[in-house]
Design a protein around this motif. Structure first.
Motif, PDB file in Angstrom:
ATOM      1  N   ASP A  65       0.865  -1.187   0.000  1.00 27.26           N
ATOM      2  CA  ASP A  65       0.000   0.000   0.000  1.00 27.26           C
ATOM      3  C   ASP A  65       0.901   1.237   0.000  1.00 27.26           C
ATOM      4  O   ASP A  65       1.143   1.857   1.032  1.00 27.26           O
ATOM      5  CB  ASP A  65      -0.910  -0.023   1.234  1.00 27.26           C
ATOM      6  N   LEU A  66       1.401   1.600  -1.182  1.00 23.38           N
ATOM      7  CA  LEU A  66       2.380   2.671  -1.284  1.00 23.38           C
ATOM      8  C   LEU A  66       1.810   4.027  -0.872  1.00 23.38           C
ATOM      9  O   LEU A  66       2.516   4.853  -0.288  1.00 23.38           O
ATOM     10  CB  LEU A  66       2.925   2.745  -2.708  1.00 23.38           C
ATOM     11  N   LYS A  67       0.544   4.248  -1.171  1.00 20.30           N
ATOM     12  CA  LYS A  67      -0.075   5.522  -0.815  1.00 20.30           C
ATOM     13  C   LYS A  67      -0.008   5.757   0.691  1.00 20.30           C
ATOM     14  O   LYS A  67       0.417   6.829   1.144  1.00 20.30           O
ATOM     15  CB  LYS A  67      -1.535   5.554  -1.290  1.00 20.30           C
ATOM     16  N   PHE A  68      -0.389   4.759   1.465  1.00 16.67           N
ATOM     17  CA  PHE A  68      -0.422   4.966   2.915  1.00 16.67           C
ATOM     18  C   PHE A  68       0.947   4.772   3.556  1.00 16.67           C
ATOM     19  O   PHE A  68       1.159   5.221   4.681  1.00 16.67           O
ATOM     20  CB  PHE A  68      -1.507   4.103   3.556  1.00 16.67           C
ATOM     21  N   GLN A  69       1.880   4.189   2.844  1.00 26.41           N
ATOM     22  CA  GLN A  69       3.264   4.251   3.313  1.00 26.41           C
ATOM     23  C   GLN A  69       3.739   5.692   3.311  1.00 26.41           C
ATOM     24  O   GLN A  69       4.381   6.152   4.269  1.00 26.41           O
ATOM     25  CB  GLN A  69       4.164   3.396   2.422  1.00 26.41           C
ATOM     26  N   ARG A  70       3.435   6.421   2.233  1.00 24.84           N
ATOM     27  CA  ARG A  70       3.850   7.824   2.153  1.00 24.84           C
ATOM     28  C   ARG A  70       3.150   8.662   3.222  1.00 24.84           C
ATOM     29  O   ARG A  70       3.778   9.505   3.874  1.00 24.84           O
ATOM     30  CB  ARG A  70       3.542   8.382   0.761  1.00 24.84           C
ATOM     31  N   ILE A  71       1.845   8.430   3.393  1.00 22.80           N
ATOM     32  CA  ILE A  71       1.084   9.221   4.356  1.00 22.80           C
ATOM     33  C   ILE A  71       1.587   8.975   5.781  1.00 22.80           C
ATOM     34  O   ILE A  71       1.804   9.924   6.556  1.00 22.80           O
ATOM     35  CB  ILE A  71      -0.417   8.911   4.245  1.00 22.80           C
ATOM     36  N   THR A  72       1.774   7.706   6.145  1.00 22.41           N
ATOM     37  CA  THR A  72       2.213   7.415   7.511  1.00 22.41           C
ATOM     38  C   THR A  72       3.641   7.878   7.760  1.00 22.41           C
ATOM     39  O   THR A  72       3.985   8.272   8.881  1.00 22.41           O
ATOM     40  CB  THR A  72       2.081   5.921   7.831  1.00 22.41           C
ATOM     41  N   ALA A  73       4.480   7.852   6.722  1.00 19.27           N
ATOM     42  CA  ALA A  73       5.845   8.375   6.877  1.00 19.27           C
ATOM     43  C   ALA A  73       5.813   9.865   7.182  1.00 19.27           C
ATOM     44  O   ALA A  73       6.571  10.373   8.028  1.00 19.27           O
ATOM     45  CB  ALA A  73       6.653   8.107   5.610  1.00 19.27           C
ATOM     46  N   LYS A  74       4.920  10.588   6.507  1.00 17.80           N
ATOM     47  CA  LYS A  74       4.775  12.019   6.764  1.00 17.80           C
ATOM     48  C   LYS A  74       4.206  12.267   8.156  1.00 17.80           C
ATOM     49  O   LYS A  74       4.665  13.170   8.876  1.00 17.80           O
ATOM     50  CB  LYS A  74       3.865  12.641   5.703  1.00 17.80           C
ATOM     51  N   MET A  75       3.233  11.460   8.565  1.00 20.17           N
ATOM     52  CA  MET A  75       2.653  11.619   9.905  1.00 20.17           C
ATOM     53  C   MET A  75       3.705  11.375  10.983  1.00 20.17           C
ATOM     54  O   MET A  75       3.705  12.049  12.021  1.00 20.17           O
ATOM     55  CB  MET A  75       1.475  10.667  10.080  1.00 20.17           C
ATOM     56  N   ALA A  76       4.590  10.427  10.743  1.00 19.95           N
ATOM     57  CA  ALA A  76       5.624  10.100  11.734  1.00 19.95           C
ATOM     58  C   ALA A  76       6.540  11.288  12.004  1.00 19.95           C
ATOM     59  O   ALA A  76       7.070  11.438  13.115  1.00 19.95           O
ATOM     60  CB  ALA A  76       6.437   8.902  11.265  1.00 19.95           C
ATOM     61  N   THR A  77       6.730  12.161  10.998  1.00 19.33           N
ATOM     62  CA  THR A  77       7.580  13.334  11.196  1.00 19.33           C
ATOM     63  C   THR A  77       6.886  14.415  12.011  1.00 19.33           C
ATOM     64  O   THR A  77       7.550  15.311  12.542  1.00 19.33           O
ATOM     65  CB  THR A  77       8.022  13.934   9.842  1.00 19.33           C
ATOM     66  N   ARG A  78       5.571  14.359  12.125  1.00 21.23           N
ATOM     67  CA  ARG A  78       4.811  15.385  12.845  1.00 21.23           C
ATOM     68  C   ARG A  78       4.461  14.965  14.271  1.00 21.23           C
ATOM     69  O   ARG A  78       4.262  15.833  15.126  1.00 21.23           O
ATOM     70  CB  ARG A  78       3.506  15.687  12.087  1.00 21.23           C
ATOM     71  N   LEU A  79       4.334  13.675  14.494  1.00 19.82           N
ATOM     72  CA  LEU A  79       3.893  13.193  15.811  1.00 19.82           C
ATOM     73  C   LEU A  79       5.087  13.085  16.756  1.00 19.82           C
ATOM     74  O   LEU A  79       6.113  12.482  16.415  1.00 19.82           O
ATOM     75  CB  LEU A  79       3.234  11.817  15.668  1.00 19.82           C
ATOM     76  N   PRO A  80       4.993  13.645  17.960  1.00 23.52           N
ATOM     77  CA  PRO A  80       6.143  13.620  18.878  1.00 23.52           C
ATOM     78  C   PRO A  80       6.436  12.260  19.487  1.00 23.52           C
ATOM     79  O   PRO A  80       7.568  12.004  19.914  1.00 23.52           O
ATOM     80  CB  PRO A  80       5.740  14.635  19.960  1.00 23.52           C
ATOM     81  N   HIS A  81       5.445  11.366  19.548  1.00 19.44           N
ATOM     82  CA  HIS A  81       5.650  10.059  20.188  1.00 19.44           C
ATOM     83  C   HIS A  81       5.058   8.968  19.296  1.00 19.44           C
ATOM     84  O   HIS A  81       3.966   8.466  19.567  1.00 19.44           O
ATOM     85  CB  HIS A  81       4.988  10.028  21.572  1.00 19.44           C
ATOM     86  N   SER A  82       5.747   8.601  18.251  1.00 21.38           N
ATOM     87  CA  SER A  82       5.193   7.622  17.314  1.00 21.38           C
ATOM     88  C   SER A  82       6.217   6.565  16.932  1.00 21.38           C
ATOM     89  O   SER A  82       7.426   6.798  16.959  1.00 21.38           O
ATOM     90  CB  SER A  82       4.679   8.319  16.048  1.00 21.38           C
ATOM     91  N   GLN A  83       5.681   5.403  16.602  1.00 23.93           N
ATOM     92  CA  GLN A  83       6.433   4.321  15.980  1.00 23.93           C
ATOM     93  C   GLN A  83       5.726   3.988  14.676  1.00 23.93           C
ATOM     94  O   GLN A  83       4.489   4.034  14.614  1.00 23.93           O
ATOM     95  CB  GLN A  83       6.478   3.082  16.883  1.00 23.93           C
ATOM     96  N   ARG A  84       6.469   3.654  13.650  1.00 28.98           N
ATOM     97  CA  ARG A  84       5.869   3.350  12.353  1.00 28.98           C
ATOM     98  C   ARG A  84       6.396   2.012  11.851  1.00 28.98           C
ATOM     99  O   ARG A  84       7.589   1.737  11.917  1.00 28.98           O
ATOM    100  CB  ARG A  84       6.198   4.452  11.335  1.00 28.98           C
TER     101      ARG A  84
END
Length: 267
Positions: free
Chosen positions: A220-239
């Motif tokens: 799911d390449l689309k949501f790989q990109r989206i979650t990678a971007k979200m990981a840069t914004r969230l202060p406490h995340s694992q991806r």
């Protein structure tokens, strides 16, 4: 069982267990049954409701508010009245968007947030308005052409191509889930709870102090990109990118997802 939250009667399935409890939120055209076969693998108390417009959840209001914010606020009332917060909240796709809204609006109720194949909305105003129009058009097609025709077309979306590789009994289960819905409820959900109508939560991610687990399928390449971007914004995340899975990770590769939950000490 059924519980009453204001004008809405929520249907939910529940399995008793340890604390903290889990709240599982399904995707568009799904229901509590999406999680029925994996609930027993979670040692905690697990609650899986049918979201508004889906399954057996119904509203007595003639014109109910289907917005994500309203859905999140109703779930907050459900949690406070019937469950034991704070909870681990796990949302898939549309359910992930509701879970994010719940976590931002009522952070005291959420101990840990799991977002499977989900997003923080559409930041670009022009793109968001275009998606709103697209969702409204889809809702109109659903009303005019009927549920079976809509499901036939929905199943051909590239997002779900990997599900064609699933065993026939799983494909039949997914299709029956979709066909068991009521078209008016789904149409309202599309028009008011679609990605286009979702608030732009990207700026709010930096303020979320809850631990967040971001999940995307390897295919799911689309949501790989989206979650990678979200990981840069969230202060406490694992991806994690889950192998041998597309959009519906918990259905396509529950074994690997279960191992991630163990690794993160969620179970």
């Amino acid at each position: 069982m059924k519980v009453k939250i204001k004008e809405t009667e929520y249907y939910l399935e529940q399995k008793p267990g340890t604390n903290p409890g889990w709240l599982l939120l399904h995707g568009f055209m799904g229901s509590h049954a999406d999680f029925s076969k994996i609930m027993s693998d979670l040692p905690a108390t697990v609650t899986a409701p049918d979201l508004l417009g889906h399954g057996q959840t119904i509203s007595a209001c003639s014109d109910p508010d289907f917005s994500i914010e309203q859905q999140a606020d109703q779930l907050a009332l459900l949690i406070c009245q019937y469950l034991k917060p704070p909870l681990i909240v796990w949302g898939y796709s549309m359910g992930g968007r509701v879970a994010l809204a719940l976590s931002l609006r009522h952070p005291q109720l959420v101990k840990y947030l799991i977002l499977e194949s989900s997003t923080a909305g559409i930041a670009n105003d022009k793109q968001r308005k275009a998606r709103q129009q697209h969702d409204i058009q889809l809702a109109g097609q659903l009303r005019d052409q009927g549920l079976t025709t809509f499901v036939d077309r929905w199943e051909q979306l590239p997002l779900f191509a990997t599900q064609q590789k699933l065993p026939s009994f799983q494909r039949n289960f997914i299709r029956q889930q979709r066909l068991n819905q009521k078209k008016q409820g789904l149409a309202r959900s599309l028009a008011a709870m679609g990605t286009g109508q979702m608030p732009n939560y990207w700026p709010a991610l930096a303020k979320l102090q809850i631990p967040v687990l971001l999940l995307a399928g390897e295919q799911d390449l689309k949501f790989q990109r989206i979650t990678a971007k979200m990981a840069t914004r969230l202060p406490h995340s694992q991806r994690f990118v889950v192998p041998a899975a597309g959009h519906n990770i918990h259905l396509e590769n529950w074994t690997s997802l279960f191992q991630i939950f163990k690794q993160e000490r969620l179970i």
